[in-house]
Design a protein around this motif. Structure first.
Motif, mmCIF file in Angstrom:
data_model
loop_
_atom_site.group_PDB
_atom_site.id
_atom_site.type_symbol
_atom_site.label_atom_id
_atom_site.label_comp_id
_atom_site.label_asym_id
_atom_site.label_seq_id
_atom_site.Cartn_x
_atom_site.Cartn_y
_atom_site.Cartn_z
ATOM 1 N N GLU A 252 39.330 36.340 51.049
ATOM 2 C CA GLU A 252 37.944 35.933 51.222
ATOM 3 C C GLU A 252 37.087 36.932 50.429
ATOM 4 O OE1 GLU A 252 37.255 36.583 55.622
ATOM 5 O OE2 GLU A 252 37.493 34.304 55.970
ATOM 6 N N ASP A 253 37.442 38.072 50.279
ATOM 7 C CA ASP A 253 36.712 39.050 49.343
ATOM 8 C C ASP A 253 36.745 38.406 47.738
ATOM 9 O OD1 ASP A 253 35.385 41.901 49.031
ATOM 10 O OD2 ASP A 253 37.067 41.951 47.542
ATOM 11 N N ALA A 254 38.090 37.838 47.512
ATOM 12 C CA ALA A 254 38.253 37.451 46.113
ATOM 13 C C ALA A 254 37.281 36.219 45.979
ATOM 14 C CB ALA A 254 39.624 37.102 46.023
ATOM 15 N N CYS A 255 37.273 35.324 47.140
ATOM 16 C CA CYS A 255 36.140 34.201 46.937
ATOM 17 C C CYS A 255 34.899 34.467 46.982
ATOM 18 C CB CYS A 255 36.485 33.060 48.121
ATOM 19 S SG CYS A 255 38.190 32.537 48.170
ATOM 20 N N TYR A 256 34.446 35.450 47.441
ATOM 21 C CA TYR A 256 33.180 36.096 47.419
ATOM 22 C C TYR A 256 32.822 36.456 46.212
ATOM 23 C CZ TYR A 256 29.338 39.247 48.353
ATOM 24 O OH TYR A 256 28.196 39.859 48.272
ATOM 25 N N THR A 257 33.690 37.546 45.419
ATOM 26 C CA THR A 257 33.320 37.754 44.118
ATOM 27 C C THR A 257 33.358 36.505 43.023
ATOM 28 O OG1 THR A 257 34.629 39.844 44.548
ATOM 29 C CG2 THR A 257 34.295 39.293 42.554
ATOM 30 N N LEU A 258 34.146 35.550 43.400
ATOM 31 C CA LEU A 258 34.289 34.727 42.456
ATOM 32 C C LEU A 258 32.651 33.993 42.600
ATOM 33 C CD1 LEU A 258 37.771 33.049 42.740
ATOM 34 C CD2 LEU A 258 36.858 33.949 40.697
ATOM 35 N N ARG A 259 32.429 33.588 43.887
ATOM 36 C CA ARG A 259 31.138 33.088 44.001
ATOM 37 C C ARG A 259 29.854 33.704 43.481
ATOM 38 N NH1 ARG A 259 31.385 27.664 44.594
ATOM 39 N NH2 ARG A 259 32.819 27.739 46.458
ATOM 40 N N VAL A 260 29.926 35.105 43.860
ATOM 41 C CA VAL A 260 28.727 35.785 43.392
ATOM 42 C C VAL A 260 28.797 36.136 42.056
ATOM 43 C CG1 VAL A 260 27.370 37.722 43.922
ATOM 44 C CG2 VAL A 260 28.456 36.077 45.952
ATOM 45 N N ARG A 261 29.905 36.655 41.518
ATOM 46 C CA ARG A 261 29.992 37.393 40.309
ATOM 47 C C ARG A 261 30.979 36.741 39.070
ATOM 48 N NH1 ARG A 261 31.470 43.452 40.601
ATOM 49 N NH2 ARG A 261 30.690 43.131 38.377
ATOM 50 N N GLY A 262 31.290 35.586 39.430
ATOM 51 C CA GLY A 262 32.242 34.891 38.769
ATOM 52 C C GLY A 262 31.618 34.597 37.228
ATOM 53 N N SER A 263 30.402 34.071 37.214
ATOM 54 C CA SER A 263 30.093 33.810 35.867
ATOM 55 C C SER A 263 29.959 35.325 34.929
ATOM 56 C CB SER A 263 28.878 33.265 35.937
ATOM 57 O OG SER A 263 27.835 33.881 36.749
ATOM 58 N N GLU A 264 29.721 36.495 35.606
ATOM 59 C CA GLU A 264 29.320 37.743 35.099
ATOM 60 C C GLU A 264 30.686 38.239 34.534
ATOM 61 O OE1 GLU A 264 27.534 40.057 37.767
ATOM 62 O OE2 GLU A 264 25.910 38.796 37.999
ATOM 63 N N ILE A 265 31.877 38.284 35.233
ATOM 64 C CA ILE A 265 33.205 38.940 34.745
ATOM 65 C C ILE A 265 33.990 37.760 33.864
ATOM 66 C CG2 ILE A 265 35.233 39.750 35.491
ATOM 67 C CD1 ILE A 265 33.556 40.259 38.204
ATOM 68 N N PRO A 266 34.381 38.138 32.997
ATOM 69 C CA PRO A 266 35.547 37.348 32.092
ATOM 70 C C PRO A 266 36.783 37.183 32.830
ATOM 71 C CG PRO A 266 34.573 39.343 30.576
ATOM 72 C CD PRO A 266 34.206 39.406 32.158
ATOM 73 N N LYS A 267 37.169 35.866 32.646
ATOM 74 C CA LYS A 267 38.461 35.467 33.242
ATOM 75 C C LYS A 267 39.509 36.529 33.297
ATOM 76 C CE LYS A 267 37.571 30.322 33.455
ATOM 77 N NZ LYS A 267 37.964 29.340 33.340
ATOM 78 N N HIS A 268 39.794 37.105 32.274
ATOM 79 C CA HIS A 268 41.070 37.704 31.827
ATOM 80 C C HIS A 268 40.762 39.310 32.714
ATOM 81 C CE1 HIS A 268 38.240 39.101 28.907
ATOM 82 N NE2 HIS A 268 38.735 40.564 28.912
ATOM 83 N N MET A 269 39.610 39.648 33.196
ATOM 84 C CA MET A 269 39.194 40.798 33.753
ATOM 85 C C MET A 269 39.292 40.698 35.224
ATOM 86 S SD MET A 269 36.657 42.712 31.419
ATOM 87 C CE MET A 269 36.369 44.012 32.370
ATOM 88 N N LEU A 270 39.431 39.304 35.730
ATOM 89 C CA LEU A 270 39.106 39.163 37.198
ATOM 90 C C LEU A 270 40.198 39.692 38.059
ATOM 91 C CD1 LEU A 270 37.765 35.628 37.172
ATOM 92 C CD2 LEU A 270 36.591 37.445 37.894
ATOM 93 N N ALA A 271 41.372 39.483 37.514
ATOM 94 C CA ALA A 271 42.455 39.933 38.393
ATOM 95 C C ALA A 271 42.382 41.454 38.529
ATOM 96 C CB ALA A 271 43.861 39.553 37.796
ATOM 97 N N ASP A 272 42.069 42.374 37.665
ATOM 98 C CA ASP A 272 41.763 43.687 37.794
ATOM 99 C C ASP A 272 40.759 44.074 38.707
ATOM 100 O OD1 ASP A 272 43.600 44.141 35.681
ATOM 101 O OD2 ASP A 272 42.230 44.070 34.248
ATOM 102 N N VAL A 273 39.547 43.274 38.569
ATOM 103 C CA VAL A 273 38.651 43.634 39.671
ATOM 104 C C VAL A 273 38.882 43.316 41.115
ATOM 105 C CG1 VAL A 273 36.162 42.905 40.504
ATOM 106 C CG2 VAL A 273 36.774 42.698 38.047
ATOM 107 N N PHE A 274 39.886 42.244 41.315
ATOM 108 C CA PHE A 274 40.476 41.931 42.896
ATOM 109 C C PHE A 274 41.331 43.071 43.196
ATOM 110 C CE2 PHE A 274 39.268 37.450 41.685
ATOM 111 C CZ PHE A 274 37.948 37.666 42.176
ATOM 112 N N THR A 275 42.257 43.533 41.960
ATOM 113 C CA THR A 275 43.387 44.525 42.478
ATOM 114 C C THR A 275 42.530 45.608 43.054
ATOM 115 O OG1 THR A 275 44.645 43.286 40.954
ATOM 116 C CG2 THR A 275 45.223 45.891 41.720
#
Length: 288
Positions: A252-275
Motif C-alpha cells: 500500500e505504501d508503494a501504491c501511495y508513492t506511485l499515485r502521489v509521486r509517480g510522475s516526479e520519480i523516474p521509473k528506473h529509480m522507483l525500486a530504490d525509493v520503495f526499498t
C-alpha cells in the motif's frame, strides 16, 4: 517379642512376600516371560514409528528446498521477456515436488496422519506457497484447497493382482492420495503474501505500474479473509497475521508513492525509493 518383630520387619516371616519377589526375579530373567515379550513388541513399534518419522522429515526437507527453488524461479517472471517459458519450467519443478509428496503419501498409507504431521508440515506449507504463487501469476487469483488436493493423486507402482485369480485389483485400490490439511493451506497462503510483496517491488523496478495496484487489492482480500478467522484458526495463523499486515502495508505504501509521486520519480529509480521506504517500516527484515 523383639526377635519376632525383627523377623517381620525383614520379611523373613512373610512367605507370600518372598514368593512374589522370587516370581518377579524369575520374570525379569526369563526372556520368554509375557512381560518381556510384550515390551519387546512395544519397543519394535516405537522404533518403527521413529524410523518412519525421520524418513518423513528428510522427504519434507527435500520438498522445502525444491519449493523454494521454484519460488526463486518465479520471481524472474517480472524481468524476462518470455514469462511463459519460466512458468513452464516452474511446472516441471513442481511435478518433481509432487513426486516427493507421493513418497510422503506412501509412508502415511494406513497410518494416522496427525501422529506424523509435525514431520512433514514445513514442506507442505512451502509447496502450498509455491503452487499458489504460480497460480496467481497465471490466473491472478488464489488457488483453492480443492484444486491443490486434486493434483496430489498418485498411482501405485506395479500391477497388483488378487491372490488366487488372474483378475486385477480395481482401479480405486491402486490410487494413492494425499490431502493437504486446512491449517497447512492457511499457513502456506499466509507465506504467499511475502512473495507477492517482493513481486510488487520487482515489478515497479521494471517499469510495471499496474501490478502493484492489483497486488494491493488481492492482499487486502487475503487480509480480510484471515481477519474473519481471528482466534478460531490454528495458533500459527495468528503469528503470521502480523507478517501479512506488514507485507500489505509495504504494498500500500508503494501504491501511495506511485499515485502521489509517480510522475516526479523516474521509473528506473522507483525500486530504490520503495526499498528505502520498506527498510524504514521494518528495519529488522532488511532490504527486500
Amino acid at each position: 517379642r523383639r526377635e519376632a518383630t525383627n523377623l517381620i520387619k525383614k520379611g523373613e516371616g512373610c512367605p507370600h512376600k518372598n514368593s512374589d519377589a522370587a516370581q518377579d526375579r524369575d520374570a525379569g530373567s526369563n526372556p520368554s516371560s509375557p512381560v518381556i515379550t510384550a515390551f519387546k513388541v512395544f519397543q519394535q513399534e516405537l522404533d518403527t514409528k521413529h524410523d518412519k518419522y525421520e524418513r518423513l522429515v528428510k522427504i519434507s526437507r527435500d520438498v522445502t528446498i525444491e519449493s523454494k527453488r521454484t519460488i526463486f524461479l518465479l520471481h524472474r517472471v517480472t524481468s524476462v521477456p518470455d514469462a511463459e517459458q519460466v512458468l513452464n519450467e516452474a511446472d516441471v519443478k513442481l511435478d518433481g515436488v509432487r513426486q516427493k509428496i507421493g513418497q510422503i503419501a506412501e509412508e502415511l498409507r494406513g497410518e494416522d496422519i496427525y501422529q506424523f504431521h509435525r514431520a512433514f508440515t514445513p514442506g507442505i506449507q512451502e509447496y502450498v506457497e509455491a503452487v499458489s504463487f504460480l497460480h496467481y501469476i497465471r490466473h491472478r487469483s488464489l488457488i483453492s484447497l480443492e484444486q491443490i488436493n486434486a493434483r496430489l493423486v498418485f498411482m501405485r507402482n506395479g500391477k497388483m493382482e488378487a491372490q488366487g485369480s488372474a483378475e486385477a485389483v480395481p482401479l480405486a485400490a491402486q490410487v494413492l492420495t494425499f490431502q493437504v490439511t486446512p491449517s497447512d493451506y492457511l499457513l502456506g497462503v499466509a507465506d504467499l503474501t511475502g512473495e507477492l510483496m517482493r513481486m510488487c517491488i520487482s515489478s515497479v523496478g521494471n517499469g510495471d505500474i499496474d501490478t502493484p495496484f492489483q497486488l494491493s487489492q488481492f492482499l487486502r482480500q487475503i487480509h480480510d479473509g484471515f481477519s474473519y478467522i481471528g482466534n478460531t484458526g490454528p495458533y500459527e495463523v495468528s503469528k503470521k497475521l502480523h507478517t501479512l499486515r506488514q507485507s500489505l502495508g509495504k504494498v500500500e505504501d508503494a501504491c501511495y508513492t506511485l499515485r502521489v509521486r509517480g510522475s516526479e520519480i523516474p521509473k528506473h529509480m522507483l525500486a530504490d525509493v520503495f526499498t528505502s521506504r520498506t527498510t524504514v517500516i521494518d528495519p529488522e527484515e532488511g532490504v527486500v
